[in-house]
Enzyme design. Structure first.
Site, PDB file in Angstrom:
ATOM      1  N   THR A  91      36.856  38.927  32.170  1.00 60.79           N
ATOM      2  CA  THR A  91      37.530  39.335  33.382  1.00 60.79           C
ATOM      3  C   THR A  91      38.472  40.533  33.163  1.00 60.79           C
ATOM      4  O   THR A  91      38.964  40.720  32.061  1.00 60.79           O
ATOM      5  CB  THR A  91      38.348  38.090  33.771  1.00 60.79           C
ATOM      6  OG1 THR A  91      37.445  37.011  33.906  1.00 60.79           O
ATOM      7  CG2 THR A  91      39.158  38.264  34.991  1.00 60.79           C
ATOM      8  N   GLY A 104      34.904  30.662  39.356  1.00 61.04           N
ATOM      9  CA  GLY A 104      35.972  30.459  38.379  1.00 61.04           C
ATOM     10  C   GLY A 104      37.351  30.657  38.976  1.00 61.04           C
ATOM     11  O   GLY A 104      37.544  30.576  40.197  1.00 61.04           O
ATOM     12  N   THR A 147      42.862  35.435  32.470  1.00 59.25           N
ATOM     13  CA  THR A 147      41.491  35.586  31.987  1.00 59.25           C
ATOM     14  C   THR A 147      41.171  34.418  31.067  1.00 59.25           C
ATOM     15  O   THR A 147      42.030  33.977  30.304  1.00 59.25           O
ATOM     16  CB  THR A 147      41.305  36.911  31.240  1.00 59.25           C
ATOM     17  OG1 THR A 147      40.016  36.885  30.602  1.00 59.25           O
ATOM     18  CG2 THR A 147      42.365  37.151  30.177  1.00 59.25           C
ATOM     19  N   GLY A 148      39.952  33.922  31.158  1.00 55.75           N
ATOM     20  CA  GLY A 148      39.584  32.819  30.272  1.00 55.75           C
ATOM     21  C   GLY A 148      38.632  31.858  30.951  1.00 55.75           C
ATOM     22  O   GLY A 148      37.969  32.215  31.930  1.00 55.75           O
ATOM     23  N   GLY A 175      37.626  29.625  33.355  1.00 60.13           N
ATOM     24  CA  GLY A 175      38.202  29.444  34.680  1.00 60.13           C
ATOM     25  C   GLY A 175      38.478  28.023  35.099  1.00 60.13           C
ATOM     26  O   GLY A 175      39.457  27.754  35.793  1.00 60.13           O
TER      27      GLY A 175
HETATM   28  N1  GLY Z   1      37.970  33.663  34.216  1.00 60.77           N
HETATM   29  C1  GLY Z   1      36.726  34.002  34.736  1.00 60.77           C
HETATM   30  C2  GLY Z   1      35.889  32.873  35.124  1.00 60.77           C
HETATM   31  O1  GLY Z   1      36.083  31.758  34.641  1.00 60.77           O
HETATM   32  O2  GLY Z   1      35.012  33.074  35.905  1.00 60.77           O
END
Ligand code: GLY
Length: 320
Positions: free
Chosen positions: A186, A216, A237-238, A240
């Site tokens: 992300t 997410g 970010t990570g 989700g």
């Molecule tokens: N953080 C992005 C997702 O999990 O889609």
């Protein structure tokens, strides 16, 4: 586990200046997995996104415009999993998510599962500013983008040979619901402008191999994105699912606002909680006091920051 020395950034003493922090994803990036060429390209790209946002802030522009522009630059860059360069779903398709929030009014806009709008962050902003809603999904969101005159592209525009290769590898493995080996992530930006207003924006292609319309944290206000002039602007970010369960972005803001914790402490505490439940990832944050921080529990996070009196800094690995 949190690494307090390397995985956090800390800047304060605002003195009426502006701030900008960006990320391009957190995950399993380590020196042996990134070629020198990729390393250089990523750092240049992060620098370009910082330049775009800081050009706005340094002229007295708004935090909202700065985060929009920085995220747009990252969406247009195929090195990142957002806009062009997004990962592919289980069926080999494109489903993009984005959100934005204005800390001045706590207005927000978000979109999930769009596939023809070139810059999902611009669409999220239109949802916030030109619709009576906060969150639009899939075909309806793309239709709203068309009605708003936002640039439309064929979904093939977003795909790169590398993402197709990763998808083929994922399908060949025949395991799991999606690719949890998140070395590409992300993108997001948070900013504080000269007027003292904050804003946050986040955009993503999600996870390789996602299916069943999986969404997410990135477009979920309070999970992947939050902004409130009283306390913070956060972009996450990570993985989700974990960020949604903890309401990470809002939780950090609430701790800072109601418990009086520094943004660094609030972010570290929430990332520690994320670690406890098995989540991996990170956040960037700024706030009315001029903090410019990050916190993450992954080996690396593409990240950068700049302030009216702080030089441009970009980093990838946890120990820099
Ligand atoms: N953080 C992005 C997702 O999990 O889609």
């Amino acid at each position: 586990m949190l690494n307090p020395d390397s995985a956090t950034g800390h800047e304060t003493n605002r003195e009426g200046g502006w701030r900008l922090v960006i990320h391009g994803g957190a995950g399993t990036m380590s020196r042996d997995r990134i070629t020198p060429e990729q390393d250089r390209e990523i750092r240049v790209a992060l620098g370009r996104a910082l330049d775009a946002g800081s050009a706005i802030l340094s002229k007295g522009g708004s935090a909202l415009d700065a985060v929009t522009e920085s995220v747009k630059v990252l969406e247009d860059d195929p090195n990142f999993n957002a806009g062009r360069g997004s990962v592919l779903t289980y069926d080999g398709e494109i489903e993009l998510d984005a959100s934005i929030m204005d800390g001045r009014t706590r207005s927000a806009g978000a979109v999930a599962g769009v596939s023809t709008t070139k810059n999902p962050v611009l669409l999220a902003r239109r949802v916030m500013e030109a619709s009576p809603h906060v969150f639009l999904g899939r075909k309806g969101a793309d239709r709203f983008a068309m009605e708003q005159g936002l640039e439309q592209v064929d979904p093939s525009y977003f795909e790169t040979p590398e993402r197709r290769r990763q998808w083929q590898e994922f399908r060949a493995r025949k395991v799991g619901y999606f690719d949890v080996d998140m070395k590409y992530g992300t993108v997001g930006a948070v900013a504080l402008d000269k007027e003292g207003h904050v804003a946050a924006a986040t955009s993503t292609g999600g996870l390789t191999g996602k299916r069943w319309g999986r969404i997410g944290d990135s477009p979920v206000i309070g999970a992947g994105t939050y902004a409130d002039d009283r306390a913070c602007a956060i972009s996450a970010t990570g993985a989700g699912e974990y960020f949604i369960r903890l309401g990470v972005a809002h939780e950090i803001c609430a701790r800072a606002r109601l418990k009086g914790e520094s943004l660094q402490k609030a972010a570290d505490m929430v990332i520690a909680e994320l670690t406890e439940i098995g989540g991996i990832g990170g956040v960037i944050a700024t706030g009315p006091q001029g903090e410019m921080i990050w916190s993450f529990n992954a080996p690396g996070m593409y990240r950068g920051r700049i302030g009216s009196s702080q030089p441009k800094q970009v980093a990838i690995f946890g120990d820099e």
